[in-house]
Write a protein that holds these residues in place. Structure first.
Motif, PDB file in Angstrom:
ATOM      1  N   VAL A   5      -9.259   7.523   4.401  1.00  0.00           N
ATOM      2  CA  VAL A   5     -10.688   8.037   3.580  1.00  0.00           C
ATOM      3  C   VAL A   5     -10.040   9.240   2.633  1.00  0.00           C
ATOM      4  CG1 VAL A   5     -12.626   9.294   3.859  1.00  0.00           C
ATOM      5  CG2 VAL A   5     -12.085   7.488   5.609  1.00  0.00           C
ATOM      6  N   VAL A   6     -10.601   9.155   1.574  1.00  0.00           N
ATOM      7  CA  VAL A   6     -10.472  10.005   0.376  1.00  0.00           C
ATOM      8  C   VAL A   6     -10.655  11.496   0.911  1.00  0.00           C
ATOM      9  CG1 VAL A   6     -10.785  10.773  -1.927  1.00  0.00           C
ATOM     10  CG2 VAL A   6     -10.578   8.376  -1.514  1.00  0.00           C
ATOM     11  N   ARG A   7      -9.813  12.260   0.955  1.00  0.00           N
ATOM     12  CA  ARG A   7     -10.052  13.765   1.251  1.00  0.00           C
ATOM     13  C   ARG A   7     -10.219  14.504   0.139  1.00  0.00           C
ATOM     14  NH1 ARG A   7      -4.826  12.780   2.643  1.00  0.00           N
ATOM     15  NH2 ARG A   7      -3.447  14.007   1.593  1.00  0.00           N
ATOM     16  N   ASP A   8     -10.766  15.840   0.382  1.00  0.00           N
ATOM     17  CA  ASP A   8     -11.086  16.634  -0.652  1.00  0.00           C
ATOM     18  C   ASP A   8     -10.122  17.673  -1.065  1.00  0.00           C
ATOM     19  OD1 ASP A   8     -11.126  18.574   1.429  1.00  0.00           O
ATOM     20  OD2 ASP A   8     -13.136  19.166   1.163  1.00  0.00           O
ATOM     21  N   HIS A   9      -8.599  17.402  -0.543  1.00  0.00           N
ATOM     22  CA  HIS A   9      -7.836  18.464  -0.658  1.00  0.00           C
ATOM     23  C   HIS A   9      -6.317  17.632  -0.510  1.00  0.00           C
ATOM     24  CE1 HIS A   9      -7.824  18.415   3.697  1.00  0.00           C
ATOM     25  NE2 HIS A   9      -6.697  18.847   3.618  1.00  0.00           N
ATOM     26  N   ASP A  10      -5.282  18.164  -1.136  1.00  0.00           N
ATOM     27  CA  ASP A  10      -3.672  17.513  -0.754  1.00  0.00           C
ATOM     28  C   ASP A  10      -2.844  18.670  -1.220  1.00  0.00           C
ATOM     29  OD1 ASP A  10      -2.046  15.694  -0.232  1.00  0.00           O
ATOM     30  OD2 ASP A  10      -1.867  14.818  -2.451  1.00  0.00           O
ATOM     31  N   ARG A  11      -2.114  18.683  -0.309  1.00  0.00           N
ATOM     32  CA  ARG A  11      -0.985  20.009  -0.555  1.00  0.00           C
ATOM     33  C   ARG A  11      -1.465  21.380  -1.149  1.00  0.00           C
ATOM     34  NH1 ARG A  11       2.497  15.713  -3.700  1.00  0.00           N
ATOM     35  NH2 ARG A  11       0.515  15.465  -4.510  1.00  0.00           N
ATOM     36  N   GLY A  12      -2.614  21.608  -0.615  1.00  0.00           N
ATOM     37  CA  GLY A  12      -3.206  22.871  -1.153  1.00  0.00           C
ATOM     38  C   GLY A  12      -4.176  23.028  -2.157  1.00  0.00           C
ATOM     39  N   GLN A  13      -4.264  21.744  -2.683  1.00  0.00           N
ATOM     40  CA  GLN A  13      -5.046  21.748  -3.935  1.00  0.00           C
ATOM     41  C   GLN A  13      -6.423  20.958  -3.777  1.00  0.00           C
ATOM     42  OE1 GLN A  13      -2.785  20.940  -7.977  1.00  0.00           O
ATOM     43  NE2 GLN A  13      -1.288  20.456  -6.561  1.00  0.00           N
ATOM     44  N   GLU A  14      -7.688  21.397  -4.446  1.00  0.00           N
ATOM     45  CA  GLU A  14      -8.728  20.574  -4.289  1.00  0.00           C
ATOM     46  C   GLU A  14      -8.588  19.337  -4.971  1.00  0.00           C
ATOM     47  OE1 GLU A  14     -13.286  21.003  -5.769  1.00  0.00           O
ATOM     48  OE2 GLU A  14     -12.029  22.799  -5.585  1.00  0.00           O
ATOM     49  N   VAL A  15      -9.205  18.251  -4.217  1.00  0.00           N
ATOM     50  CA  VAL A  15      -9.156  16.832  -4.836  1.00  0.00           C
ATOM     51  C   VAL A  15     -10.576  16.447  -5.151  1.00  0.00           C
ATOM     52  CG1 VAL A  15      -8.765  14.512  -4.498  1.00  0.00           C
ATOM     53  CG2 VAL A  15      -6.999  16.389  -3.966  1.00  0.00           C
ATOM     54  N   SER A  16     -11.238  16.205  -6.234  1.00  0.00           N
ATOM     55  CA  SER A  16     -12.555  15.710  -6.646  1.00  0.00           C
ATOM     56  C   SER A  16     -12.721  14.303  -6.543  1.00  0.00           C
ATOM     57  CB  SER A  16     -12.916  16.335  -7.914  1.00  0.00           C
ATOM     58  OG  SER A  16     -11.982  15.874  -9.109  1.00  0.00           O
ATOM     59  N   SER A  17     -11.729  13.432  -6.882  1.00  0.00           N
ATOM     60  CA  SER A  17     -11.482  11.841  -6.755  1.00  0.00           C
ATOM     61  C   SER A  17     -10.404  11.542  -6.985  1.00  0.00           C
ATOM     62  CB  SER A  17     -12.492  11.310  -7.701  1.00  0.00           C
ATOM     63  OG  SER A  17     -12.346  11.872  -9.328  1.00  0.00           O
ATOM     64  N   LEU A  18     -10.285  10.169  -7.159  1.00  0.00           N
ATOM     65  CA  LEU A  18      -8.857   9.623  -7.381  1.00  0.00           C
ATOM     66  C   LEU A  18      -9.028   8.220  -7.957  1.00  0.00           C
ATOM     67  CD1 LEU A  18      -8.043   7.460  -4.798  1.00  0.00           C
ATOM     68  CD2 LEU A  18      -7.439   9.644  -3.426  1.00  0.00           C
ATOM     69  N   ASP A  19      -7.904   7.768  -8.585  1.00  0.00           N
ATOM     70  CA  ASP A  19      -8.030   6.276  -8.818  1.00  0.00           C
ATOM     71  C   ASP A  19      -6.740   5.626  -8.219  1.00  0.00           C
ATOM     72  OD1 ASP A  19     -10.186   6.324 -10.832  1.00  0.00           O
ATOM     73  OD2 ASP A  19      -9.074   7.881 -11.483  1.00  0.00           O
ATOM     74  N   TYR A  20      -6.878   4.253  -7.654  1.00  0.00           N
ATOM     75  CA  TYR A  20      -5.587   3.733  -7.200  1.00  0.00           C
ATOM     76  C   TYR A  20      -5.338   2.602  -8.352  1.00  0.00           C
ATOM     77  CZ  TYR A  20      -5.507   5.195  -2.470  1.00  0.00           C
ATOM     78  OH  TYR A  20      -5.460   6.077  -1.048  1.00  0.00           O
ATOM     79  N   SER A  21      -4.054   2.796  -8.803  1.00  0.00           N
ATOM     80  CA  SER A  21      -3.440   1.659  -9.667  1.00  0.00           C
ATOM     81  C   SER A  21      -2.786   0.584  -8.827  1.00  0.00           C
ATOM     82  CB  SER A  21      -2.467   2.204 -10.754  1.00  0.00           C
ATOM     83  OG  SER A  21      -3.406   3.004 -11.636  1.00  0.00           O
ATOM     84  N   VAL A  22      -2.783  -0.484  -9.152  1.00  0.00           N
ATOM     85  CA  VAL A  22      -2.113  -1.542  -8.325  1.00  0.00           C
ATOM     86  C   VAL A  22      -1.138  -2.552  -9.163  1.00  0.00           C
ATOM     87  CG1 VAL A  22      -2.679  -3.544  -6.961  1.00  0.00           C
ATOM     88  CG2 VAL A  22      -4.199  -1.673  -6.810  1.00  0.00           C
ATOM     89  N   HIS A  23       0.099  -2.474  -9.150  1.00  0.00           N
ATOM     90  CA  HIS A  23       1.015  -3.396  -9.586  1.00  0.00           C
ATOM     91  C   HIS A  23       0.558  -4.796  -9.518  1.00  0.00           C
ATOM     92  CE1 HIS A  23       4.789  -5.195 -10.332  1.00  0.00           C
ATOM     93  NE2 HIS A  23       5.088  -4.104 -11.201  1.00  0.00           N
ATOM     94  N   PRO A  24       0.918  -5.563 -10.426  1.00  0.00           N
ATOM     95  CA  PRO A  24       0.671  -7.026 -10.366  1.00  0.00           C
ATOM     96  C   PRO A  24       1.163  -7.640  -9.084  1.00  0.00           C
ATOM     97  CG  PRO A  24       1.112  -6.465 -12.651  1.00  0.00           C
ATOM     98  CD  PRO A  24       1.593  -5.252 -11.760  1.00  0.00           C
ATOM     99  N   THR A  25       2.247  -7.150  -8.686  1.00  0.00           N
ATOM    100  CA  THR A  25       2.940  -8.052  -7.558  1.00  0.00           C
ATOM    101  C   THR A  25       2.280  -7.296  -6.329  1.00  0.00           C
ATOM    102  OG1 THR A  25       4.701  -6.282  -7.389  1.00  0.00           O
ATOM    103  CG2 THR A  25       4.802  -8.260  -8.765  1.00  0.00           C
ATOM    104  N   ALA A  26       1.286  -6.332  -6.386  1.00  0.00           N
ATOM    105  CA  ALA A  26       0.860  -5.676  -5.025  1.00  0.00           C
ATOM    106  C   ALA A  26       0.137  -6.708  -3.921  1.00  0.00           C
ATOM    107  CB  ALA A  26      -0.009  -4.616  -5.398  1.00  0.00           C
ATOM    108  N   ALA A  27      -0.728  -7.471  -4.383  1.00  0.00           N
ATOM    109  CA  ALA A  27      -1.245  -8.351  -3.386  1.00  0.00           C
ATOM    110  C   ALA A  27      -0.361  -9.251  -2.632  1.00  0.00           C
ATOM    111  CB  ALA A  27      -2.533  -9.214  -4.212  1.00  0.00           C
ATOM    112  N   ALA A  28       0.452  -9.887  -3.428  1.00  0.00           N
ATOM    113  CA  ALA A  28       1.561 -10.658  -2.818  1.00  0.00           C
ATOM    114  C   ALA A  28       2.589  -9.699  -1.930  1.00  0.00           C
ATOM    115  CB  ALA A  28       2.243 -11.378  -3.720  1.00  0.00           C
ATOM    116  N   ARG A  29       2.732  -8.535  -2.315  1.00  0.00           N
ATOM    117  CA  ARG A  29       3.573  -7.904  -1.593  1.00  0.00           C
ATOM    118  C   ARG A  29       2.771  -7.471  -0.247  1.00  0.00           C
ATOM    119  NH1 ARG A  29       7.852  -7.483   0.901  1.00  0.00           N
ATOM    120  NH2 ARG A  29       8.485  -5.278   1.292  1.00  0.00           N
ATOM    121  N   LEU A  30       1.578  -7.089  -0.249  1.00  0.00           N
ATOM    122  CA  LEU A  30       0.770  -6.850   0.943  1.00  0.00           C
ATOM    123  C   LEU A  30       0.850  -8.130   1.830  1.00  0.00           C
ATOM    124  CD1 LEU A  30      -1.347  -5.258   2.579  1.00  0.00           C
ATOM    125  CD2 LEU A  30      -3.031  -5.857   1.122  1.00  0.00           C
TER     126      LEU A  30
END
Length: 151
Positions: A48-73
Motif C-alpha cells: 500500500v502507498v504510504r505517506d513517507h519514505d526514508r524520512g520524507q513525506e510522500v504525497s503520491s507516486l507514479d509507477y512506470s512499467v518497462h514494456p517487458t514487465a508483464a512478461a517478466r512478471l
C-alpha cells in the motif's frame, strides 16, 4: 496492460493470475483466484502507498512499467511456482498514478499447509520486487520528486 496466465499442473505450482494493471486492484479477485479444495492455507501480501519514505513525506507516486514487465512478471511467477511445489500463486501490480492508501501490489499463495503458503508468498513478492522492471516516481511533500528502484 494485462497479461493473464492460467495453467494447471498437479505436480508443480500453478500460476493462476499474473498481471500489471492501470486500474484499482481487487483483493477479493486475487483471493478467489488461488482458492482450491486442496489448499488449506492462503497467504496474502498487500503493498500500500504510504505517506513517507526514508524520512520524507510522500504525497503520491507514479509507477512506470518497462514494456517487458508483464512478461517478466509471468516468468518470475512461474519460477516461484516451480520452486514452491504444489501451490497456487497470483500477483497483481499497479501502474500509473497512485495516492497514499492505494493498493500497489497484491500477491497471494495457496497451499495444502500454511508453511508452504507463507514461503511461496514471501518468495513471490521478494522476487517480483527484485526482478520485474517497475519503477516508482514519488511525489514528495516538499514539492520535489524522486525515483525509486531504477536499475
Amino acid at each position: 496492460m494485462q497479461h493473464d496466465v492460467r495453467t494447471d499442473s498437479a505436480l508443480s505450482g500453478t500460476v493462476v493470475l499474473a498481471e500489471i494493471r492501470d486500474a484499482a486492484l481487487s483483493v477479493d479477485e486475487v483471493v478467489a483466484s488461488v482458492q482450491d479444495p486442496t489448499c488449506g492455507g492462503i497467504t496474502l501480501f498487500l503493498g500500500v502507498v504510504r505517506d513517507h519514505d526514508r524520512g520524507q513525506e510522500v504525497s503520491s507516486l507514479d509507477y512506470s512499467v518497462h514494456p517487458t514487465a508483464a512478461a517478466r512478471l509471468v516468468e518470475v511467477s512461474h519460477a516461484v511456482a516451480a520452486r514452491s511445489g504444489a501451490v497456487r500463486l497470483a500477483a497483481l501490480h499497479r501502474s500509473g498514478h497512485l495516492d497514499v492508501g492505494d493498493v500497489a501490489v497484491v500477491v497471494a499463495a495457496a497451499a495444502a499447509h500454511r508453511d508452504a503458503a507463507f514461503a511461496a508468498c514471501r518468495d513471490l513478492i521478494d522476487t517480483l520486487k527484485a526482478e520485474v522492471p517497475i519503477w516508482k516516481h514519488q511525489h514528495l511533500g516538499d514539492g520535489g520528486t524522486e525515483w525509486v528502484g531504477l536499475p
